[in-house]
Scaffold this active site. Sequence first.
Site, PDB file in Angstrom:
ATOM      1  N   HIS A  88       1.306  -0.857  -0.434  1.00 48.12           N
ATOM      2  CA  HIS A  88      -0.546   0.113   0.442  1.00 48.12           C
ATOM      3  C   HIS A  88       0.630   1.361   0.039  1.00 48.12           C
ATOM      4  O   HIS A  88       2.768   1.377   0.492  1.00 48.12           O
ATOM      5  CB  HIS A  88      -0.624   0.387   1.644  1.00 48.12           C
ATOM      6  CG  HIS A  88      -0.178   0.039   2.472  1.00 48.12           C
ATOM      7  ND1 HIS A  88       0.072   0.985   3.055  1.00 48.12           N
ATOM      8  CD2 HIS A  88       0.382  -0.887   3.123  1.00 48.12           C
ATOM      9  CE1 HIS A  88       0.681   0.909   4.233  1.00 48.12           C
ATOM     10  NE2 HIS A  88       0.824  -0.254   4.649  1.00 48.12           N
TER      11      HIS A  88
ATOM     12  N   CYS B  79       2.503  -4.902   7.188  1.00 47.60           N
ATOM     13  CA  CYS B  79       2.211  -4.027   5.370  1.00 47.60           C
ATOM     14  C   CYS B  79       3.747  -4.103   4.834  1.00 47.60           C
ATOM     15  O   CYS B  79       4.401  -3.320   5.599  1.00 47.60           O
ATOM     16  CB  CYS B  79       1.125  -3.384   5.400  1.00 47.60           C
ATOM     17  SG  CYS B  79      -0.652  -4.039   5.492  1.00 47.60           S
TER      18      CYS B  79
END
Length: 527
Positions: free
Chosen positions: A430, A449
Amino acid sequence: MKKLYSLVVICIFVSCKKEAPKPAPATKKTVPAILLTDERKVDVDTATLSTFKSETLKQFYLASENKTVWGNLEKRKYILTQLENSDKLGLEPEDYKASQLRKFESKISSLSDSDLATYDILLTYNFEKYLNHLYKGKLDPKKLYGNWDLEEKTFDVNNILIKAFNKNKLDSIVENVQPKTQTYKELLKALEIINTFPDEDIESIKSTDKIVLNDTNSALINIKKRLLYWNDMSGKDSLTKIYNQKTFEAVKRFQERHGLASDGVIGVGTINALNYSKEKRKNQIIANLERWRWYPNELAENYFIINIPDYSLNVVENQDTTLVRNVVVGTSKRRTPIITSFLKTVVFNPTWTVPPTILKEDVVPAMKRNRNYLAKKNITIYDTSGNVVDPLSWNEKKPNNYRYVQSPGYYNSLGLMKILFPNHHSVYLHDTNHRNIFGRNNRSMSSGCVRVENPLELAQHILDVDGNWPQDRIDTIIASKKTMSFKITKKYSLYQWYWTAWSKKNQLLFRADIYNLDSDLYAKLRD
């Protein structure tokens, strides 16, 4: 008889566990028959075979009608040489009884039938063990790590070995079973390179102060010795305490090889890297070779590959690197997991739901101090019925009874885009609302992440297969602030992996072992 019964029960149990609830496969691979020549052959005692507790070994000798198979000198010589030289591939010859086998070979002509059979069995058992280790590693990552999602590698060693045996192609079998990836080959080259370095006798560098160009510091004597040893500085040096220009350039070369900021400033990170001995670097290379044997032997046609300690993402298409991106990965407490998956969806203007770990460790303490904490971050609280909850009515004693959702936008924690891929850890690639961090040297900063630099360009690259994704289309979607998802039609695999050593153009390259995996793995390999 009891042993045979126990073995049958175990085999049935393992087979059921592996295949349940499916019925047994209709076509089971059969072991090809071993083609024996006229060399000396003796019977193999099945009782001796049973002591090895290896079904594979039993099946191998069933294929030869329980006769010895290694009567040919050239075939034995090949196996012995491979096992004795296994250290060149980062393995340990004595794991495969290399010296014991050599003793058997030295008196081959005087061996009794019983000893000859034992020697034959040991050759087979240890060579198959060696091939297994080369193909899928000595250790099982699933038993070592809880956050490594790698598909189990299956290997029919009997079929591979017997076919090579029958076709007199044993000389290619070791190369054929090893990974074909470029990084693995670079690691083998790194092991070869480091073995050319002499034994070292350089004192540890002790310095607490930063050293900059033209400084005078007694630590510079040993620093220069290390730079000369690793060939970052060439020729002779007077080994003075002065940080001269020649040493400054050498330090920058050393820093670049080790993924450090190549500014010539000698700080803690540079000192730590300089203090690694040849032995420790060699052990690091061997640990990385083991990890690469856990990964798939060959990579997909198109893929994303993330090297966690290198903070890098490479997009590779048809063996060509088409994009390179800096990334941010998880901290040592919230590690980015090892994953082999495939890209599925691009989501523009994502919302962000606060995950349990961040809720517990970050949000709840902050909310207890300031009830406006979430509102300032554009995060809305929802109850189990989907109703919005006023922060003042939030029950701090039952924080898990709510969902916490951040609205889309430039300052959303996920930024303007995320890329989804199937995994068991709820992680994805992301954007970020902290876009200034990609220039930092240490980028182990996320909650697991992977944050990607310039993500909208990356999204356009993987979506624009037929020219339907011009930049203005993405700009329009972003401006709408509406969450929109799009399937990735082109097939990309995702490899989110971990390696801290390799080589390029005959130079050794290393990265900081940010999750402290290398020394522990090496120790387990040598247990």
